[in-house]
Design a protein around this motif. Structure first.
Motif, short mmCIF file in Angstrom:
data_model
loop_
_atom_site.label_atom_id
_atom_site.label_comp_id
_atom_site.label_asym_id
_atom_site.label_seq_id
_atom_site.Cartn_x
_atom_site.Cartn_y
_atom_site.Cartn_z
N GLN A 179 0.83 -1.21 0.00
CA GLN A 179 0.00 0.00 0.00
C GLN A 179 0.86 1.26 0.00
OE1 GLN A 179 -2.56 -0.45 3.42
NE2 GLN A 179 -3.95 -1.84 2.36
N ASN B 100 3.88 1.51 -1.22
CA ASN B 100 4.45 1.62 -2.57
C ASN B 100 3.42 2.14 -3.56
OD1 ASN B 100 7.37 0.60 -3.11
ND2 ASN B 100 6.58 -0.66 -1.45
N ASP B 101 2.19 1.68 -3.43
CA ASP B 101 1.13 2.17 -4.32
C ASP B 101 0.93 3.68 -4.14
OD1 ASP B 101 0.62 -0.26 -5.51
OD2 ASP B 101 -1.10 -0.73 -4.24
N THR C 93 1.51 6.42 -7.18
CA THR C 93 0.19 6.83 -7.68
C THR C 93 0.24 7.53 -9.04
OG1 THR C 93 -0.76 6.95 -5.47
CG2 THR C 93 -1.80 8.30 -7.14
N SER D 293 1.21 4.73 -14.26
CA SER D 293 0.34 3.62 -14.69
C SER D 293 1.01 2.30 -14.32
CB SER D 293 0.14 3.68 -16.20
OG SER D 293 1.36 3.34 -16.86
N SER D 294 0.29 1.23 -14.45
CA SER D 294 0.84 -0.09 -14.17
C SER D 294 2.04 -0.39 -15.07
CB SER D 294 -0.24 -1.15 -14.36
OG SER D 294 0.27 -2.43 -14.11
N ALA D 295 1.92 -0.07 -16.34
CA ALA D 295 3.03 -0.30 -17.28
C ALA D 295 4.24 0.56 -16.91
CB ALA D 295 2.58 0.00 -18.71
N GLU D 296 3.99 1.81 -16.49
CA GLU D 296 5.10 2.67 -16.09
C GLU D 296 5.78 2.15 -14.81
OE1 GLU D 296 3.70 7.06 -17.74
OE2 GLU D 296 2.75 6.25 -15.91
N ARG D 297 4.99 1.62 -13.90
CA ARG D 297 5.56 1.03 -12.68
C ARG D 297 6.45 -0.15 -13.03
NH1 ARG D 297 0.90 1.24 -8.01
NH2 ARG D 297 0.21 3.36 -8.45
N ASP D 298 5.98 -1.00 -13.94
CA ASP D 298 6.78 -2.14 -14.37
C ASP D 298 8.08 -1.68 -15.01
OD1 ASP D 298 4.80 -3.83 -13.42
OD2 ASP D 298 3.97 -4.26 -15.42
N ARG D 299 7.99 -0.67 -15.85
CA ARG D 299 9.19 -0.15 -16.54
C ARG D 299 10.15 0.48 -15.54
NH1 ARG D 299 12.93 -0.80 -20.07
NH2 ARG D 299 13.57 1.06 -21.16
N HIS E 13 10.48 -0.29 -12.40
CA HIS E 13 11.10 -1.39 -11.66
C HIS E 13 12.21 -2.04 -12.48
CE1 HIS E 13 11.56 -5.36 -9.80
NE2 HIS E 13 11.32 -4.69 -8.69
#
Length: 157
Positions: free
Chosen positions: A123, A125-126, A130, A133-139, A141
């Motif tokens: 939570q 980290n979320d 914020t 986006s999910s894709a940006e978070r993956d990138r 990481h």
């Protein structure tokens, strides 16, 4: 009596805002604060979480090995382990091969508590991520993992 005014916000100097290291440092500071607040709500600190996470994923280490793995010196690790034992999250036993060393293990209670802590940390980290986006978070990481993969070779202490 009126509430004191907050200090005016200051613009970040452009030369600092252009530095990746400055941006990473600010994001890290914010992330650590958010995680620390989440863990404090459970009565724990980052060192407790680090120790529990390491114990959950590794073969039972000696107390000294655990300190090296999580980057906590022996003097600071003892009170952390005392806290974890007091809450029945971890247990120290004598190493059968060397009676001068302790082996540290996470208990079943500790594993359940760690699952709850993982939720609190997720939570936090979320909240930090914020704006992404999910894709940006993956990138992000992926990129940070590439940077940190070779850090010990480039950033010797």
């Amino acid at each position: 009596m009126s509430a004191p005014e907050s200090p005016p916000s200051r613009a970040v100097p452009v030369r600092l805002s252009r530095l990746h290291t400055w941006q990473l440092s600010n994001a890290t500071h914010c992330g650590h604060r958010l995680v620390a607040e989440a863990l404090a709500s459970a009565g724990l600190r980052m060192a407790h979480y680090q120790a529990m996470a390491a114990l959950a994923e590794l073969a039972p280490p000696t107390q000294q090995e655990l300190g090296r793995i999580i980057g906590v010196d022996a003097g600071n690790l003892v009170p952390v382990l005392n806290d974890l034992e007091q809450q029945h999250y971890a247990v120290r036993t004598r190493d059968p091969h060397n009676r001068r060393r302790n082996i540290v293990q996470l208990t079943a209670t500790g594993r359940r508590a760690l699952a709850d802590l993982d939720g609190l940390v997720a939570q936090a980290n979320d909240t930090l991520l914020t704006p992404l986006s999910s894709a940006e978070r993956d990138r992000l990481h992926e990129l940070l993992s590439r940077i940190t993969a070779d850090t010990p070779n480039r950033c010797q202490e």
